[in-house]
Design a protein around this motif. Structure first.
Motif, PDB file in Angstrom:
ATOM      1  N   LYS A 176       8.520  11.340  56.739  1.00 25.93           N
ATOM      2  CA  LYS A 176       8.369  10.277  56.385  1.00 25.93           C
ATOM      3  C   LYS A 176       9.264   9.150  57.243  1.00 25.93           C
ATOM      4  CE  LYS A 176       8.356  11.894  51.483  1.00 25.93           C
ATOM      5  NZ  LYS A 176       8.556  11.497  50.198  1.00 25.93           N
ATOM      6  N   SER A 177       8.196   7.963  57.435  1.00 25.02           N
ATOM      7  CA  SER A 177       8.741   6.853  58.397  1.00 25.02           C
ATOM      8  C   SER A 177       9.880   6.063  57.687  1.00 25.02           C
ATOM      9  CB  SER A 177       7.625   5.980  58.868  1.00 25.02           C
ATOM     10  OG  SER A 177       8.035   4.649  59.305  1.00 25.02           O
ATOM     11  N   THR A 178      10.681   5.681  58.451  1.00 25.39           N
ATOM     12  CA  THR A 178      11.866   4.700  57.914  1.00 25.39           C
ATOM     13  C   THR A 178      11.584   3.352  58.027  1.00 25.39           C
ATOM     14  OG1 THR A 178      13.236   4.960  59.822  1.00 25.39           O
ATOM     15  CG2 THR A 178      13.622   6.909  58.358  1.00 25.39           C
ATOM     16  N   LYS A 179      10.545   2.989  58.520  1.00 28.95           N
ATOM     17  CA  LYS A 179      10.184   1.573  58.670  1.00 28.95           C
ATOM     18  C   LYS A 179      10.225   0.673  57.578  1.00 28.95           C
ATOM     19  CE  LYS A 179       7.001   1.866  62.878  1.00 28.95           C
ATOM     20  NZ  LYS A 179       5.644   1.401  63.239  1.00 28.95           N
ATOM     21  N   GLN A 180       9.930   1.239  56.513  1.00 29.26           N
ATOM     22  CA  GLN A 180       9.978   0.488  55.130  1.00 29.26           C
ATOM     23  C   GLN A 180      11.701  -0.152  54.786  1.00 29.26           C
ATOM     24  OE1 GLN A 180       8.372   2.840  52.409  1.00 29.26           O
ATOM     25  NE2 GLN A 180       9.989   4.282  52.114  1.00 29.26           N
ATOM     26  N   PHE A 181      12.539   0.817  55.324  1.00 33.48           N
ATOM     27  CA  PHE A 181      14.120   0.441  55.250  1.00 33.48           C
ATOM     28  C   PHE A 181      14.420  -0.422  56.590  1.00 33.48           C
ATOM     29  CE2 PHE A 181      13.046   4.840  53.417  1.00 33.48           C
ATOM     30  CZ  PHE A 181      13.099   4.328  52.271  1.00 33.48           C
ATOM     31  N   LYS A 182      13.719  -0.852  57.294  1.00 32.23           N
ATOM     32  CA  LYS A 182      14.454  -1.513  58.181  1.00 32.23           C
ATOM     33  C   LYS A 182      15.033  -3.040  57.921  1.00 32.23           C
ATOM     34  CE  LYS A 182      12.150  -2.384  61.839  1.00 32.23           C
ATOM     35  NZ  LYS A 182      11.261  -2.684  62.856  1.00 32.23           N
ATOM     36  N   LYS A 183      15.870  -3.324  58.367  1.00 28.90           N
ATOM     37  CA  LYS A 183      16.407  -4.590  57.983  1.00 28.90           C
ATOM     38  C   LYS A 183      16.190  -5.547  59.208  1.00 28.90           C
ATOM     39  CE  LYS A 183      20.857  -2.431  56.353  1.00 28.90           C
ATOM     40  NZ  LYS A 183      21.999  -2.185  56.559  1.00 28.90           N
ATOM     41  N   TYR A 184      15.761  -7.060  58.736  1.00 26.45           N
ATOM     42  CA  TYR A 184      15.350  -7.954  59.732  1.00 26.45           C
ATOM     43  C   TYR A 184      16.315  -9.024  59.694  1.00 26.45           C
ATOM     44  CZ  TYR A 184      10.976  -5.409  59.758  1.00 26.45           C
ATOM     45  OH  TYR A 184       9.936  -4.443  60.152  1.00 26.45           O
ATOM     46  N   SER A 224      19.847  -0.600  61.759  1.00 25.88           N
ATOM     47  CA  SER A 224      18.614  -0.504  61.874  1.00 25.88           C
ATOM     48  C   SER A 224      18.038  -0.875  63.452  1.00 25.88           C
ATOM     49  CB  SER A 224      17.921  -1.820  61.157  1.00 25.88           C
ATOM     50  OG  SER A 224      18.479  -3.120  61.572  1.00 25.88           O
ATOM     51  N   ASP A 253       9.768   3.862  65.925  1.00 28.31           N
ATOM     52  CA  ASP A 253       9.740   4.694  64.471  1.00 28.31           C
ATOM     53  C   ASP A 253      10.750   5.777  64.526  1.00 28.31           C
ATOM     54  OD1 ASP A 253       9.001   4.996  61.942  1.00 28.31           O
ATOM     55  OD2 ASP A 253       7.099   5.722  62.232  1.00 28.31           O
TER      56      ASP A 253
END
Length: 76
Positions: free
Chosen positions: A68-76, A57, A62
């Protein structure tokens, strides 16, 4: 198509041994064709490919795949 906007990757962010391995990377990869990435050992080539492939990640920026953005799949 793959578009990368101001992508940053840190390891150990906020710690004394913080490492900023990708710094504000912006590029666009075409839908067809061959792309080659050259650089010295340790410059972040594999890290970039791991981010594009979803194996790792990113910290900021972005990554957009087929619009389609991959921000929603980022791990924190």
């Amino acid at each position: 198509m793959i578009r990368i906007n101001n992508l940053n990757k840190f390891y150990n962010k906020g710690m004394l041994n913080q490492l900023h391995v990708l710094k504000d990377i912006t590029l666009e990869l075409p839908e067809k064709g061959i792309v080659a990435l050259f650089g010295k050992s340790g410059c972040g080539k594999s890290t970039l490919f791991n981010l594009i492939g979803g194996l790792d990640s990113y910290t900021d920026g972005d990554l957009i795949i087929n619009g389609k953005s991959t921000k929603q799949f980022k791990k924190y």
